[in-house]
Write an enzyme that holds these catalytic residues in place. Sequence first.
Site, short mmCIF file in Angstrom:
data_model
loop_
_atom_site.label_atom_id
_atom_site.label_comp_id
_atom_site.label_asym_id
_atom_site.label_seq_id
_atom_site.Cartn_x
_atom_site.Cartn_y
_atom_site.Cartn_z
N ALA A 15 0.87 -1.18 0.00
CA ALA A 15 0.00 0.00 0.00
C ALA A 15 0.91 1.24 0.00
O ALA A 15 0.83 2.11 0.87
CB ALA A 15 -0.96 0.01 1.19
N GLY B 94 6.08 8.27 1.01
CA GLY B 94 7.00 8.01 2.13
C GLY B 94 7.88 6.82 1.79
O GLY B 94 9.11 6.87 1.90
N HIS B 95 7.24 5.73 1.36
CA HIS B 95 8.00 4.53 0.97
C HIS B 95 8.94 4.86 -0.20
O HIS B 95 10.09 4.44 -0.24
CB HIS B 95 7.05 3.41 0.50
N GLY C 98 12.26 4.21 7.92
CA GLY C 98 11.75 5.56 8.14
C GLY C 98 11.79 5.99 9.60
O GLY C 98 11.55 5.18 10.51
N LYS D 159 9.54 7.67 10.69
CA LYS D 159 8.12 7.58 11.03
C LYS D 159 7.87 6.54 12.12
O LYS D 159 7.07 6.73 13.02
CB LYS D 159 7.34 7.24 9.75
N SER E 155 0.93 7.54 5.55
CA SER E 155 0.83 6.19 6.10
C SER E 155 -0.14 5.40 5.25
O SER E 155 -1.12 5.95 4.74
CB SER E 155 0.31 6.27 7.54
N SER E 156 0.13 4.12 5.10
CA SER E 156 -0.78 3.26 4.34
C SER E 156 -2.18 3.29 4.95
O SER E 156 -3.19 3.17 4.26
CB SER E 156 -0.28 1.81 4.34
P1 AMP Z 1 5.41 -0.03 6.34
O1 AMP Z 1 5.01 -0.42 4.97
O2 AMP Z 1 4.41 0.78 7.08
O3 AMP Z 1 5.92 -1.23 7.14
O4 AMP Z 1 6.67 0.93 6.18
C1 AMP Z 1 7.82 0.53 5.49
C2 AMP Z 1 8.91 1.54 5.72
O5 AMP Z 1 8.50 2.82 5.26
C3 AMP Z 1 9.27 1.72 7.21
O6 AMP Z 1 10.68 1.83 7.34
C4 AMP Z 1 8.57 3.02 7.56
O7 AMP Z 1 9.17 3.71 8.64
C5 AMP Z 1 8.69 3.79 6.27
N1 AMP Z 1 7.68 4.84 6.18
C6 AMP Z 1 6.34 4.70 6.37
N2 AMP Z 1 5.72 5.90 6.26
C7 AMP Z 1 6.68 6.82 6.02
C8 AMP Z 1 6.69 8.23 5.81
N3 AMP Z 1 5.56 8.96 5.85
N4 AMP Z 1 7.86 8.84 5.56
C9 AMP Z 1 9.02 8.14 5.52
N5 AMP Z 1 9.09 6.80 5.71
C10 AMP Z 1 7.94 6.15 5.95
#
Ligand code: AMP
Length: 282
Positions: A32, A36-37, A149, A151, A187-188
Amino acid sequence: MLLFKKVSDLRKHIFNERNIGKTVGFVPTMGALHQGHISLIGKSIKETDLTVCSIFVNPAQFNENADLKNYPRSPGKDIDLLTASGCHVLFMPAASEVYPDNYKQLHQFDFGYLEQPMEGAHRPGHFQGMAKVVSRLLNIVEPDSLFMGQKDYQQFAIVQEMLMQMNSETKLVMCPIIREKDGLAMSSRNMRLDKMPRLIAPVIFHTLTEAKQNAKSQTPKQIKEAAMEMLSLPGMKLEYFEIVDGKTLHPVEYFEQFETVIACTAAKLGGVRLIDNMVIKS
Ligand code: AMP
């Protein structure tokens, strides 16, 4: 971009690329995808020769079945975004590839205090599940650099500790939080916010910004009290607002005691759980 679903195929490809001298950057995600990703992918492309992104919604890190079931999934859009970003390799394994029947976790981790407060207190088992998948993925990809991140600040601190316990040579790179125009951290989960909760959501960013501004003149206790008041809105369920040492995550009583201080918060808005943080002293 090449897409792999099997561990053996991915490893063969990485092995061949390494053999011609390429360095490997790794960005683990749960899909998703948003900007950010993609910023993590961009940093990896800049700093390494071969960027590998994984998409795996890891059941082991969800402490609520409903959260796992409702977690947004958009594989088609993810592939388009990654292709456009210049990512070289996407690894999209089934659970049976990540955790085969004979899978034995190589390391049992004890993260001590790092996994106790904040997310640790509100999501029992979450960090052990996250460590399980990240350590497994690191064993598969064996990257030179791992991009994560800010985040998820507590997650980052725990992965740092995990790499140390694994005697890993992988370099962990922190990437800044990417925000929507109104300040909401991308955020997703944001796509599950209804109209009203989405309108209210930027209050989290405003509260953190105010905390940062007041860090020059107020005590952590005063800042926390003001923040909790700002975040007690109808429809919003604040889980925590903590002002912590950037290294140990211990609560901060006096700013003078610590080099880096972070304000971290989590709240549920219209049933959607949002987290955010800001460095308020560095
Ligand atoms: P996730 O898919 O939520 O597990 O996130 C995957 C990676 O993307 C993790 O290292 C998060 O910290 C990073 N991430 C998620 N949201 C953001 C954002 N808004 N800005 C920067 N990195 C992000």
